[in-house]
Design a protein around this motif. Structure first.
Motif, PDB file in Angstrom:
ATOM      1  N   LEU A 199       0.821  -1.205   0.000  1.00  0.00           N
ATOM      2  CA  LEU A 199       0.000   0.000   0.000  1.00  0.00           C
ATOM      3  C   LEU A 199       0.861   1.263   0.000  1.00  0.00           C
ATOM      4  O   LEU A 199       0.527   2.273  -0.630  1.00  0.00           O
ATOM      5  N   THR A 200       1.990   1.201   0.705  1.00  0.00           N
ATOM      6  CA  THR A 200       2.864   2.361   0.820  1.00  0.00           C
ATOM      7  C   THR A 200       3.714   2.565  -0.430  1.00  0.00           C
ATOM      8  O   THR A 200       3.817   3.673  -0.961  1.00  0.00           O
ATOM      9  N   LEU A 201       4.326   1.497  -0.916  1.00  0.00           N
ATOM     10  CA  LEU A 201       5.289   1.619  -2.017  1.00  0.00           C
ATOM     11  C   LEU A 201       4.632   1.576  -3.395  1.00  0.00           C
ATOM     12  O   LEU A 201       5.205   2.082  -4.362  1.00  0.00           O
ATOM     13  N   GLN A 202       3.471   0.956  -3.516  1.00  0.00           N
ATOM     14  CA  GLN A 202       2.755   0.839  -4.785  1.00  0.00           C
ATOM     15  C   GLN A 202       3.675   0.313  -5.896  1.00  0.00           C
ATOM     16  O   GLN A 202       4.302  -0.725  -5.725  1.00  0.00           O
ATOM     17  N   GLU A 203       3.800   1.020  -7.011  1.00  0.00           N
ATOM     18  CA  GLU A 203       4.599   0.504  -8.128  1.00  0.00           C
ATOM     19  C   GLU A 203       6.090   0.436  -7.816  1.00  0.00           C
ATOM     20  O   GLU A 203       6.854  -0.238  -8.515  1.00  0.00           O
ATOM     21  N   LYS A 204       6.535   1.068  -6.745  1.00  0.00           N
ATOM     22  CA  LYS A 204       7.938   0.976  -6.321  1.00  0.00           C
ATOM     23  C   LYS A 204       8.215  -0.319  -5.560  1.00  0.00           C
ATOM     24  O   LYS A 204       9.377  -0.652  -5.312  1.00  0.00           O
ATOM     25  N   SER A 205       7.169  -1.029  -5.199  1.00  0.00           N
ATOM     26  CA  SER A 205       7.336  -2.266  -4.436  1.00  0.00           C
ATOM     27  C   SER A 205       8.003  -3.335  -5.282  1.00  0.00           C
ATOM     28  O   SER A 205       7.588  -3.598  -6.419  1.00  0.00           O
ATOM     29  N   ASN A 206       9.017  -3.985  -4.724  1.00  0.00           N
ATOM     30  CA  ASN A 206       9.656  -5.107  -5.414  1.00  0.00           C
ATOM     31  C   ASN A 206       8.759  -6.331  -5.478  1.00  0.00           C
ATOM     32  O   ASN A 206       9.057  -7.284  -6.211  1.00  0.00           O
ATOM     33  N   SER A 207       7.677  -6.329  -4.714  1.00  0.00           N
ATOM     34  CA  SER A 207       6.730  -7.438  -4.791  1.00  0.00           C
ATOM     35  C   SER A 207       5.896  -7.375  -6.069  1.00  0.00           C
ATOM     36  O   SER A 207       5.364  -8.390  -6.514  1.00  0.00           O
ATOM     37  N   ILE A 208       5.763  -6.190  -6.619  1.00  0.00           N
ATOM     38  CA  ILE A 208       5.018  -6.029  -7.864  1.00  0.00           C
ATOM     39  C   ILE A 208       6.014  -6.071  -9.008  1.00  0.00           C
ATOM     40  O   ILE A 208       6.686  -5.084  -9.315  1.00  0.00           O
ATOM     41  N   PHE A 209       6.180  -7.265  -9.599  1.00  0.00           N
ATOM     42  CA  PHE A 209       7.069  -7.366 -10.752  1.00  0.00           C
ATOM     43  C   PHE A 209       6.487  -8.341 -11.777  1.00  0.00           C
ATOM     44  O   PHE A 209       6.493  -9.536 -11.596  1.00  0.00           O
ATOM     45  N   PRO A 210       5.915  -7.775 -12.828  1.00  0.00           N
ATOM     46  CA  PRO A 210       5.344  -8.604 -13.890  1.00  0.00           C
ATOM     47  C   PRO A 210       6.446  -9.179 -14.775  1.00  0.00           C
ATOM     48  O   PRO A 210       7.530  -8.586 -14.886  1.00  0.00           O
ATOM     49  N   PRO A 211       6.183 -10.322 -15.411  1.00  0.00           N
ATOM     50  CA  PRO A 211       4.946 -11.105 -15.377  1.00  0.00           C
ATOM     51  C   PRO A 211       4.938 -12.185 -14.302  1.00  0.00           C
ATOM     52  O   PRO A 211       4.130 -13.102 -14.371  1.00  0.00           O
ATOM     53  N   HIS A 212       5.842 -12.085 -13.291  1.00  0.00           N
ATOM     54  CA  HIS A 212       5.846 -13.077 -12.208  1.00  0.00           C
ATOM     55  C   HIS A 212       4.662 -12.871 -11.264  1.00  0.00           C
ATOM     56  O   HIS A 212       3.861 -13.779 -11.063  1.00  0.00           O
ATOM     57  N   HIS A 213       4.563 -11.696 -10.672  1.00  0.00           N
ATOM     58  CA  HIS A 213       3.501 -11.428  -9.705  1.00  0.00           C
ATOM     59  C   HIS A 213       2.412 -10.601 -10.376  1.00  0.00           C
ATOM     60  O   HIS A 213       2.601  -9.408 -10.630  1.00  0.00           O
ATOM     61  N   ILE A 214       1.277 -11.228 -10.625  1.00  0.00           N
ATOM     62  CA  ILE A 214       0.217 -10.556 -11.377  1.00  0.00           C
ATOM     63  C   ILE A 214      -1.115 -10.517 -10.632  1.00  0.00           C
ATOM     64  O   ILE A 214      -2.064  -9.913 -11.113  1.00  0.00           O
ATOM     65  N   ASN A 215      -1.181 -11.133  -9.449  1.00  0.00           N
ATOM     66  CA  ASN A 215      -2.424 -11.136  -8.658  1.00  0.00           C
ATOM     67  C   ASN A 215      -2.132 -10.671  -7.241  1.00  0.00           C
ATOM     68  O   ASN A 215      -1.300 -11.265  -6.550  1.00  0.00           O
ATOM     69  N   PHE A 216      -2.830  -9.626  -6.812  1.00  0.00           N
ATOM     70  CA  PHE A 216      -2.701  -9.119  -5.446  1.00  0.00           C
ATOM     71  C   PHE A 216      -4.105  -8.935  -4.894  1.00  0.00           C
ATOM     72  O   PHE A 216      -4.707  -7.867  -4.996  1.00  0.00           O
ATOM     73  N   MET A 217      -4.631  -9.982  -4.304  1.00  0.00           N
ATOM     74  CA  MET A 217      -6.005  -9.923  -3.825  1.00  0.00           C
ATOM     75  C   MET A 217      -6.120  -9.206  -2.486  1.00  0.00           C
ATOM     76  O   MET A 217      -5.202  -9.236  -1.662  1.00  0.00           O
ATOM     77  N   SER A 218      -7.246  -8.583  -2.288  1.00  0.00           N
ATOM     78  CA  SER A 218      -7.585  -8.006  -0.993  1.00  0.00           C
ATOM     79  C   SER A 218      -8.052  -9.120  -0.070  1.00  0.00           C
ATOM     80  O   SER A 218      -8.283 -10.258  -0.502  1.00  0.00           O
ATOM     81  N   VAL A 219      -8.219  -8.809   1.205  1.00  0.00           N
ATOM     82  CA  VAL A 219      -8.767  -9.797   2.136  1.00  0.00           C
ATOM     83  C   VAL A 219     -10.154 -10.227   1.666  1.00  0.00           C
ATOM     84  O   VAL A 219     -10.477 -11.425   1.614  1.00  0.00           O
ATOM     85  N   LYS A 220     -10.965  -9.265   1.269  1.00  0.00           N
ATOM     86  CA  LYS A 220     -12.299  -9.590   0.760  1.00  0.00           C
ATOM     87  C   LYS A 220     -12.202 -10.420  -0.518  1.00  0.00           C
ATOM     88  O   LYS A 220     -12.992 -11.346  -0.740  1.00  0.00           O
ATOM     89  N   GLY A 221     -11.216 -10.106  -1.373  1.00  0.00           N
ATOM     90  CA  GLY A 221     -11.031 -10.860  -2.608  1.00  0.00           C
ATOM     91  C   GLY A 221     -10.715 -12.321  -2.341  1.00  0.00           C
ATOM     92  O   GLY A 221     -11.252 -13.224  -3.011  1.00  0.00           O
ATOM     93  N   PHE A 222      -9.842 -12.585  -1.365  1.00  0.00           N
ATOM     94  CA  PHE A 222      -9.544 -13.975  -0.987  1.00  0.00           C
ATOM     95  C   PHE A 222     -10.803 -14.672  -0.467  1.00  0.00           C
ATOM     96  O   PHE A 222     -11.092 -15.815  -0.836  1.00  0.00           O
ATOM     97  N   GLU A 223     -11.530 -13.986   0.393  1.00  0.00           N
ATOM     98  CA  GLU A 223     -12.748 -14.583   0.951  1.00  0.00           C
ATOM     99  C   GLU A 223     -13.763 -14.885  -0.147  1.00  0.00           C
ATOM    100  O   GLU A 223     -14.407 -15.943  -0.146  1.00  0.00           O
ATOM    101  N   GLU A 224     -13.902 -13.967  -1.096  1.00  0.00           N
ATOM    102  CA  GLU A 224     -14.844 -14.161  -2.195  1.00  0.00           C
ATOM    103  C   GLU A 224     -14.419 -15.336  -3.075  1.00  0.00           C
ATOM    104  O   GLU A 224     -15.247 -16.161  -3.489  1.00  0.00           O
ATOM    105  N   LEU A 225     -13.131 -15.431  -3.388  1.00  0.00           N
ATOM    106  CA  LEU A 225     -12.632 -16.506  -4.247  1.00  0.00           C
ATOM    107  C   LEU A 225     -12.882 -17.869  -3.611  1.00  0.00           C
ATOM    108  O   LEU A 225     -13.402 -18.791  -4.259  1.00  0.00           O
ATOM    109  N   PHE A 226     -12.523 -18.010  -2.339  1.00  0.00           N
ATOM    110  CA  PHE A 226     -12.743 -19.289  -1.649  1.00  0.00           C
ATOM    111  C   PHE A 226     -14.240 -19.598  -1.534  1.00  0.00           C
ATOM    112  O   PHE A 226     -14.655 -20.750  -1.672  1.00  0.00           O
ATOM    113  N   GLY A 227     -15.035 -18.563  -1.295  1.00  0.00           N
ATOM    114  CA  GLY A 227     -16.472 -18.761  -1.190  1.00  0.00           C
ATOM    115  C   GLY A 227     -17.091 -19.215  -2.498  1.00  0.00           C
ATOM    116  O   GLY A 227     -17.970 -20.081  -2.523  1.00  0.00           O
TER     117      GLY A 227
END
Length: 321
Positions: free
Chosen positions: A229-257
């Motif tokens: 949330l703080t670093l946004q596009e500067k985050s090393n966690s966001i690096f395509p095409p490896h990391h392409i899905n970043f679900m919210s807590v609600k998104g995870f709950e919805e997917l499993f549901g």
């Protein structure tokens, strides 16, 4: 734990440079659009761009995801021949494997054991999807000495090493593991969900491996962590095409549901959010002030993030009906 312990700067920078080069090789004219991978909504808007890859944000559940994105076939080929993938498996991971065993895999195994003990559940057949060299399963074996261990790993070289440790390993992607359907009491997938073209198809494959009444544990990156949330596009966690899905807590709950799981529990036990921001954005005003309050303030703030599901490292426990 510090980020540098599991992601040494020199190795990480080499890896990210290779990722950037690999990302340019994919033909974006062949990319395809998807609905939100969390809730399935079509209501999305552009949120950020990195390396010419667009990430949209779902206006319904808050999930952030690469859209349009490489097709399934493109990703399969990318992970088979990409220089960054090769570097990860041949140099990066082997260099930090034992440190990760100590600070990541061993504590994770204990946390899983504690969680399932509180449920009165003791698995006898355990499968790790994306099992690599089998290091995590070795640690889990310490808590379940009588359990039979299985791995699913697409890399033949990694699977071979896992087999040598006595772990029955299927060389396949999760989506092609039907021969083990309905076999396991506990199925674990660690840090895979952010990589896949279709999180629903992937999680459906993971679910199909579990027995009725068995548990699935999925761990991976979530968007609503302090560092992302703080670093946004500067985050090393966001690096395509490896990391392409970043679900919210609600998104995870919805997917499993949507896939019919029950007893869905989302936690964020991450340890590194604050350290990542301090390391990668040294002039960030909030963390600069936080540092002046001392190490105890940093630790307590990280505990706050964990408690209120504000770390980017997400675990989802759920039961198969």
């Amino acid at each position: 734990m510090k980020e540098s312990e599991i992601r040494p700067k020199e190795l990480l920078n080499t890896y990210l440079n290779l990722v950037a080069k690999d990302a340019k090789k994919l033909d974006k004219n062949k990319f395809e659009r998807i609905l939100c991978p969390g809730c399935g909504s079509k209501e999305t808007k552009l949120h950020l761009t990195k390396a010419d890859y667009q990430y949209e944000k779902c206006e319904t559940c808050g999930t952030v995801f690469c859209n349009p994105r490489p097709t399934n076939g493109m990703l399969d080929e990318f992970y088979s021949i990409g220089e960054s993938s090769k570097y990860w498996s041949e140099f990066f991971f082997p260099a930090v494997a034992e440190k990760r065993r100590e600070v990541l895999f061993r504590p994770k195994a204990k946390k899983i054991s504690d969680f399932l003990s509180n449920k009165g559940f003791s698995p006898k057949l355990i499968c790790d999807v994306g099992s690599g060299y089998g290091i995590f399963l070795e640690e889990l074996k310490q808590f379940y000495p009588n359990a039979s261990l299985f791995g699913i790993e697409p890399s033949e070289s990694m699977a071979r090493i896992s087999e040598e440790k006595g772990i029955k390993t299927l060389v396949a992607m999760a989506e092609h593991s039907n021969e083990w359907s309905g076999k396991f009491d506990l199925v674990i997938s660690s840090e895979v969900i952010e990589h896949v073209h279709s999180p629903m198809d992937f999680l459906s494959s993971v679910r199909n491996l579990a027995k009725s009444g068995g548990y699935v544990l999925l761990t991976g990156l979530g968007y609503e962590g302090f560092d992302i949330l703080t670093l946004q596009e500067k985050s090393n966690s966001i690096f395509p095409p490896h990391h392409i899905n970043f679900m919210s807590v609600k998104g995870f709950e919805e997917l499993f549901g949507r896939l019919g799981f029950s007893d869905i529990e989302v936690i964020t036990p991450g340890e590194l959010d604050v350290d990542i921001v301090i390391s990668n954005e040294p002039n960030h005003e909030f963390t600069s002030v936080l540092k002046t309050r001392g190490e105890s303030a940093i630790k307590e703030f990280q505990e706050f993030l964990k408690k209120y599901k504000l770390s980017s490292h997400v675990w989802v426990f759920a039961r198969v009906k």
